[in-house]
Design a protein around this motif. Structure first.
Motif, PDB file in Angstrom:
ATOM      1  N   VAL A  88      -0.692  38.885 -23.052  1.00 48.42           N
ATOM      2  CA  VAL A  88      -1.802  38.245 -22.371  1.00 48.42           C
ATOM      3  C   VAL A  88      -2.646  37.264 -23.141  1.00 48.42           C
ATOM      4  O   VAL A  88      -2.409  37.104 -24.416  1.00 48.42           O
ATOM      5  N   LEU A  99      -1.905  45.890 -15.298  1.00 49.11           N
ATOM      6  CA  LEU A  99      -0.940  45.343 -15.971  1.00 49.11           C
ATOM      7  C   LEU A  99      -0.235  46.775 -16.687  1.00 49.11           C
ATOM      8  O   LEU A  99      -0.909  47.684 -16.925  1.00 49.11           O
ATOM      9  N   THR A 124      -0.866  43.957 -24.533  1.00 50.53           N
ATOM     10  CA  THR A 124      -1.770  45.062 -24.052  1.00 50.53           C
ATOM     11  C   THR A 124      -1.038  46.283 -24.787  1.00 50.53           C
ATOM     12  O   THR A 124       0.234  46.679 -24.815  1.00 50.53           O
ATOM     13  N   THR A 142      -9.256  42.981 -16.813  1.00 51.24           N
ATOM     14  CA  THR A 142      -8.682  41.856 -16.311  1.00 51.24           C
ATOM     15  C   THR A 142      -9.389  41.553 -15.014  1.00 51.24           C
ATOM     16  O   THR A 142     -10.453  42.114 -14.593  1.00 51.24           O
ATOM     17  N   GLU A 167       2.578  43.693 -22.501  1.00 50.50           N
ATOM     18  CA  GLU A 167       2.670  42.742 -21.789  1.00 50.50           C
ATOM     19  C   GLU A 167       1.697  41.684 -22.518  1.00 50.50           C
ATOM     20  O   GLU A 167       0.781  42.037 -23.152  1.00 50.50           O
ATOM     21  N   LYS A 207      -2.688  37.972 -17.695  1.00 51.92           N
ATOM     22  CA  LYS A 207      -1.326  37.725 -18.058  1.00 51.92           C
ATOM     23  C   LYS A 207      -0.841  36.570 -18.322  1.00 51.92           C
ATOM     24  O   LYS A 207      -0.905  35.610 -17.438  1.00 51.92           O
TER      25      LYS A 207
END
Length: 212
Positions: A193, A187, A161, A182, A191, A207
Motif C-alpha cells: 500500500v 484489504l 499491511t 482505507t 498487501e 493498495k
C-alpha cells in the motif's frame, strides 16, 4: 403498495434499505439513515406478510445485524459477519414470490451493503471506527508510533499491511507500524500500500497498483 410485486421495485427498495442501514453504522447521520433504512425493510416485510411470519424475517434480519456488529468489535476476522450477512439476505429472500424476485433482492442487498462504504467519503465516520484502530495497543513498547502531525511526512511512502483492513488496520512503513484506514476498501494482510493522505490522527492508505 402493489408495485412491490415487481422484482425491479423490490430490488430498489432492498438496495436503498441496505445502503441506508449499513450507512448508519458507518457514518454520523443523526439516526436518519437508520430510520429510513429500517422503515423500508419494515415496509417490505409487511407487504409480504402473507408469504411468511414477519417476526421470523425481522428476527433473522436483526440477529444477522447483531452478528455483524459482534464480529467487527470483537472477532474482526469476518467469519461471523459473513454468517450475519447470509441471515439478513435470507430474511429478504424467503418471503419473495419467485426465484427471480429472490435473486433480485439478494443482489440488491449485497450491492447496497457494498455501496454504503461510499458514505465514508462524504460524511464523518462514527467514533466506532476509532475503536478499531487499536489505540489502546499503540504503545512505543509494542513497536508502534503515536499518530501526530509529524506523520504528514508519511504521505507518498509505501508500506505493507500487517493486518487485514476492514477498512481499519495496521500498516508497516519503513520498519515502523501505524494504525491506518482505507477509503472504505477492505484489504488482506501482506498487501503493498501507499499513504495518500494524513489528516490529524488519520493515516489513509490505498493498495498499490500492480507494477508500481
Amino acid at each position: 403498495m402493489a408495485v412491490l410485486n415487481s422484482p425491479f421495485i423490490g430490488f430498489i427498495v432492498i438496495f436503498i434499505a441496505a445502503l441506508l442501514l449499513f450507512g448508519e453504522m458507518l457514518v454520523k447521520s443523526k439516526g436518519i439513515f437508520g430510520l429510513l433504512g429500517a422503515g423500508l425493510f419494515l415496509l417490505y416485510f409487511i407487504y409480504h406478510l402473507h408469504r411468511g411470519s414477519p417476526l421470523l424475517m425481522l428476527g433473522l434480519l436483526i440477529f444477522g445485524l447483531v452478528l455483524i456488529i459482534i464480529d467487527s468489535k470483537l472477532i474482526t476476522n469476518g467469519s461471523v459477519a459473513l454468517i450475519g450477512v447470509t441471515l439478513m439476505i435470507l430474511a429478504c429472500v424467503l418471503p419473495t414470490p419467485s426465484a427471480l424476485y429472490g435473486l433480485a433482492v439478494a443482489a440488491a442487498f449485497i450491492l447496497g451493503t457494498s455501496c454504503s462504504f461510499l458514505f465514508l467519503k462524504i460524511f464523518p465516520a462514527r467514533s466506532y471506527w476509532s475503536k478499531l484502530t487499536f489505540s489502546d495497543q499503540l504503545s512505543s513498547e509494542a513497536g508502534y508510533n503515536a499518530m501526530n502531525e509529524s506523520h504528514k511526512a508519511l504521505v507518498g511512502k509505501d508500506g505493507t499491511t500487517e493486518t487485514s483492513f476492514r477498512p481499519v488496520g495496521i500498516v508497516e512503513i519503513e520498519g515502523k507500524r501505524y494504525s491506518a484506514i482505507t477509503d472504505g476498501i477492505w484489504l488482506k494482510k501482506g498487501e503493498a500500500v501507499s499513504v495518500i493522505s494524513v489528516d490529524g490522527t488519520k493515516i489513509v492508505v490505498q493498495k498499490k497498483a500492480a507494477g508500481t
